[in-house]
Scaffold this motif. Sequence first.
Motif, PDB file in Angstrom:
ATOM      1  N   ASP A 275       0.850  -1.302   0.058  1.00 50.16           N
ATOM      2  CA  ASP A 275       0.050   0.017   0.074  1.00 50.16           C
ATOM      3  C   ASP A 275       0.877   1.331  -0.120  1.00 50.16           C
ATOM      4  N   PRO A 276       0.287   2.405  -0.262  1.00 50.74           N
ATOM      5  CA  PRO A 276       0.971   3.642   0.075  1.00 50.74           C
ATOM      6  C   PRO A 276       1.244   3.722   1.456  1.00 50.74           C
ATOM      7  N   PRO A 277       2.361   4.589   1.531  1.00 51.96           N
ATOM      8  CA  PRO A 277       3.285   4.630   2.960  1.00 51.96           C
ATOM      9  C   PRO A 277       2.136   5.209   3.989  1.00 51.96           C
ATOM     10  N   GLY A 278       2.140   4.833   5.104  1.00 46.71           N
ATOM     11  CA  GLY A 278       1.183   5.446   6.112  1.00 46.71           C
ATOM     12  C   GLY A 278      -0.107   4.881   6.150  1.00 46.71           C
ATOM     13  N   SER A 279      -0.503   4.043   5.050  1.00 44.21           N
ATOM     14  CA  SER A 279      -1.893   3.690   5.060  1.00 44.21           C
ATOM     15  C   SER A 279      -2.323   2.505   6.209  1.00 44.21           C
ATOM     16  N   THR A 280      -3.417   2.679   6.670  1.00 41.80           N
ATOM     17  CA  THR A 280      -3.927   2.028   7.974  1.00 41.80           C
ATOM     18  C   THR A 280      -4.954   1.035   7.732  1.00 41.80           C
ATOM     19  N   ASP A 281      -5.833   1.430   6.583  1.00 37.55           N
ATOM     20  CA  ASP A 281      -7.169   0.769   6.284  1.00 37.55           C
ATOM     21  C   ASP A 281      -6.541  -0.305   5.375  1.00 37.55           C
ATOM     22  N   LEU A 282      -6.179  -1.517   5.685  1.00 31.81           N
ATOM     23  CA  LEU A 282      -5.626  -2.492   4.694  1.00 31.81           C
ATOM     24  C   LEU A 282      -6.418  -3.550   4.249  1.00 31.81           C
ATOM     25  N   ASP A 283      -7.053  -3.559   3.164  1.00 32.26           N
ATOM     26  CA  ASP A 283      -8.233  -4.668   2.577  1.00 32.26           C
ATOM     27  C   ASP A 283      -7.461  -5.694   2.160  1.00 32.26           C
ATOM     28  N   GLN A 284      -6.137  -5.801   1.457  1.00 28.67           N
ATOM     29  CA  GLN A 284      -5.687  -6.768   0.773  1.00 28.67           C
ATOM     30  C   GLN A 284      -4.307  -7.349   1.298  1.00 28.67           C
TER      31      GLN A 284
ATOM     32  N   TYR B 219      -5.136 -14.757  -1.955  1.00 34.34           N
ATOM     33  CA  TYR B 219      -5.591 -13.354  -1.874  1.00 34.34           C
ATOM     34  C   TYR B 219      -6.384 -13.190  -0.431  1.00 34.34           C
ATOM     35  N   ALA B 220      -6.022 -12.394   0.383  1.00 41.04           N
ATOM     36  CA  ALA B 220      -6.772 -12.491   1.729  1.00 41.04           C
ATOM     37  C   ALA B 220      -7.250 -11.075   1.727  1.00 41.04           C
ATOM     38  N   ILE B 221      -8.626 -11.006   1.858  1.00 37.61           N
ATOM     39  CA  ILE B 221      -9.579  -9.771   1.756  1.00 37.61           C
ATOM     40  C   ILE B 221     -10.044  -9.324   3.367  1.00 37.61           C
ATOM     41  N   ALA B 222      -9.923  -8.296   3.870  1.00 36.37           N
ATOM     42  CA  ALA B 222     -10.474  -7.836   4.994  1.00 36.37           C
ATOM     43  C   ALA B 222     -11.967  -8.564   5.193  1.00 36.37           C
ATOM     44  N   ASP B 223     -12.203  -9.276   6.523  1.00 37.62           N
ATOM     45  CA  ASP B 223     -13.619 -10.021   6.628  1.00 37.62           C
ATOM     46  C   ASP B 223     -14.428  -8.900   7.279  1.00 37.62           C
ATOM     47  N   VAL B 224     -14.976  -7.976   6.547  1.00 36.99           N
ATOM     48  CA  VAL B 224     -15.767  -6.875   7.541  1.00 36.99           C
ATOM     49  C   VAL B 224     -16.980  -7.681   7.894  1.00 36.99           C
TER      50      VAL B 224
ATOM     51  N   LEU C 184     -15.671   4.884   5.834  1.00 40.35           N
ATOM     52  CA  LEU C 184     -16.970   4.005   5.436  1.00 40.35           C
ATOM     53  C   LEU C 184     -17.362   3.378   7.060  1.00 40.35           C
ATOM     54  N   HIS C 185     -16.274   2.868   7.624  1.00 40.44           N
ATOM     55  CA  HIS C 185     -16.824   2.250   8.838  1.00 40.44           C
ATOM     56  C   HIS C 185     -15.666   3.016   9.873  1.00 40.44           C
TER      57      HIS C 185
ATOM     58  N   HIS D 185     -16.886  -5.624  -7.988  1.00 36.84           N
ATOM     59  CA  HIS D 185     -15.916  -5.091  -6.915  1.00 36.84           C
ATOM     60  C   HIS D 185     -15.906  -6.073  -5.734  1.00 36.84           C
ATOM     61  N   ALA D 186     -14.909  -6.583  -5.469  1.00 38.57           N
ATOM     62  CA  ALA D 186     -14.815  -7.582  -4.324  1.00 38.57           C
ATOM     63  C   ALA D 186     -13.620  -7.516  -3.139  1.00 38.57           C
ATOM     64  N   THR D 187     -12.891  -6.511  -3.470  1.00 34.68           N
ATOM     65  CA  THR D 187     -11.505  -6.472  -2.768  1.00 34.68           C
ATOM     66  C   THR D 187     -11.103  -5.265  -1.671  1.00 34.68           C
ATOM     67  N   ALA D 188     -12.323  -4.371  -1.824  1.00 33.91           N
ATOM     68  CA  ALA D 188     -11.874  -3.274  -0.785  1.00 33.91           C
ATOM     69  C   ALA D 188     -13.323  -2.924   0.180  1.00 33.91           C
ATOM     70  N   PRO D 189     -13.702  -3.995   1.013  1.00 33.11           N
ATOM     71  CA  PRO D 189     -14.689  -3.939   1.754  1.00 33.11           C
ATOM     72  C   PRO D 189     -14.649  -2.979   2.999  1.00 33.11           C
ATOM     73  N   LEU D 190     -13.322  -2.547   3.211  1.00 30.59           N
ATOM     74  CA  LEU D 190     -13.207  -1.591   4.285  1.00 30.59           C
ATOM     75  C   LEU D 190     -13.799  -0.181   3.883  1.00 30.59           C
ATOM     76  N   ARG D 191     -13.664  -0.039   2.518  1.00 28.98           N
ATOM     77  CA  ARG D 191     -13.692   1.237   1.948  1.00 28.98           C
ATOM     78  C   ARG D 191     -14.993   1.560   0.876  1.00 28.98           C
ATOM     79  N   ARG D 192     -15.648   0.312   0.834  1.00 24.57           N
ATOM     80  CA  ARG D 192     -16.841   0.267  -0.441  1.00 24.57           C
ATOM     81  C   ARG D 192     -17.536  -0.693   0.204  1.00 24.57           C
ATOM     82  N   LEU D 193     -18.879  -0.198   0.253  1.00 20.24           N
ATOM     83  CA  LEU D 193     -19.933  -1.026   0.764  1.00 20.24           C
ATOM     84  C   LEU D 193     -20.182  -2.233   0.023  1.00 20.24           C
ATOM     85  N   VAL D 194     -20.425  -2.228  -1.481  1.00 21.61           N
ATOM     86  CA  VAL D 194     -20.749  -3.304  -2.183  1.00 21.61           C
ATOM     87  C   VAL D 194     -19.761  -4.410  -1.963  1.00 21.61           C
ATOM     88  N   ASP D 195     -18.471  -4.263  -1.870  1.00 22.46           N
ATOM     89  CA  ASP D 195     -17.817  -5.386  -1.828  1.00 22.46           C
ATOM     90  C   ASP D 195     -17.960  -6.523  -0.845  1.00 22.46           C
TER      91      ASP D 195
END
Length: 475
Positions: free
Chosen positions: A64-73, A88-93, A123-124, A347-357
């Motif tokens: 991820d970019p430096p300093g990221s804390t909302d790590l989805d993948q 490929y592990a995706i955050a289990d929201v 989002l959360h 859309h399946a890989t960014a559930p921390l940042r996008r509802l539909v995932d």
Amino acid sequence: MPALHLAIRDGAPEPIRAGLARLREELEVPGDFPADVLAEAERAASAVDLPGLDRTDLALVTIDPPGSTDLDQAVFIERDGDGYVVWYAIADVGAFVTPGGAIDREAHERGVTLYAPDGRTPLHPPVLSEGAASLLPDQLRPALLWEHRLDAAGEALSTTVVRARVRSREQLTYAGVQDAIDAGTARESLQLLREVGRKREALEAARGGVSLQIPEQEIRVTSSGGWELEFRRTLPVEGWNAQISLLTGLQAAGIMLDAKVGILRTLPPAQQYGIDKLRRVAKGLGITWPGKVNYPEFVRSLDPAQPKHLAMLNACTALFRGAGYAAFDGEVPEQPLHGAMNAAYAHATAPLRRLVDRYVGEACLALCAGEPVPDWVRAELDALPKAMGSATQRSNKYERGILDLVEALVLADRVGETFTGTLVEWNEKDDHGEIQLAEPAVAARLTGRRPELGEEVAARLAKADVRTGEVEFRA
């Protein structure tokens, strides 16, 4: 969906802070989370039930970019004969959010995480998105673990997804990974990321798809005390990493289409008018686009190391307007394709940042297990396209408004100067056009004399309002 990324060192410059506040008010950007949402998030974070399947043996890492804390993948790739296995592990929201609960209701109101120079609107609640649900290093986390088996060419042979407990070994940055790969010191999984990423890019090109490596625009103070806007060079590893996410979205779409239930990300094919406009933008930036070269080939020819090419990639995001979501239950959508992918996609890989995932993930989990899609997922399918459409529209307006403010700031001390640019569009109804400058690489409103489309124009900067973001040139 492509998004512009704007980085501003040391937060938002003081001259545009009032404009940012106005923009948030106009777009009704959410503020703090309600007390019941925060309380539910705290309870969920402190009492998570980890899945029984233990896959902490996988040497997963986040990039991820430096300093990221909302790590989805998090990703780990290994060889499998002459092919590959991509884990490929995706955050289990879903492990933290109760359907119909306070967090869930608030997430439906927000839809997506919003980003601004002076902070983000998540989002959360952060206790989840930047804490208990985020795939932070050296932490046990529940995850949706995708297993993609690929052949020697990188084509998917099979895909499945299960719930599992995982532990990311390390939080890496794009620059760090690129340096290690270039130096030959990267671990095997990261070397395979390059190998698989390149093969997936070749497959994308073969099917007529195209991915945009969206440049990050950075505003900084000049030596004279003014402001300038420049584009950050994107790295090859960003494209390779994106290909793993795209692979997952393509396979998720296939799983749902086979079962005739789910929700897709769709995009109509590009219209010729949009292509013609981009050709004029290329002319304005001094980039050669031969007539026989089609849009995907042209995009792949652009060199992100060149600032004008980065500006061109930025302009290409215009072709993604019209993207939407198509939910279905029992019948496949009439138009299931995503035009840029030239394939069905979800859309399946960014559930921390996008509802539909979260909904896509839950549907695929059930279908891969041979179980019915949960009733709560099916119950929301019809409403999701509208909710995501509204959230995406607000996000796009917010993004565009922020960029307008920054461009106004960069030009504010140059009002009265004459610039050279190319007319890329003319609005007959409102009798104004859009001029693309080569330096600085911005597009803005043009009034006065109407030039021919594609004509090079000398125009005077008449307005650059750092409160409203309005920039206007007169021909």
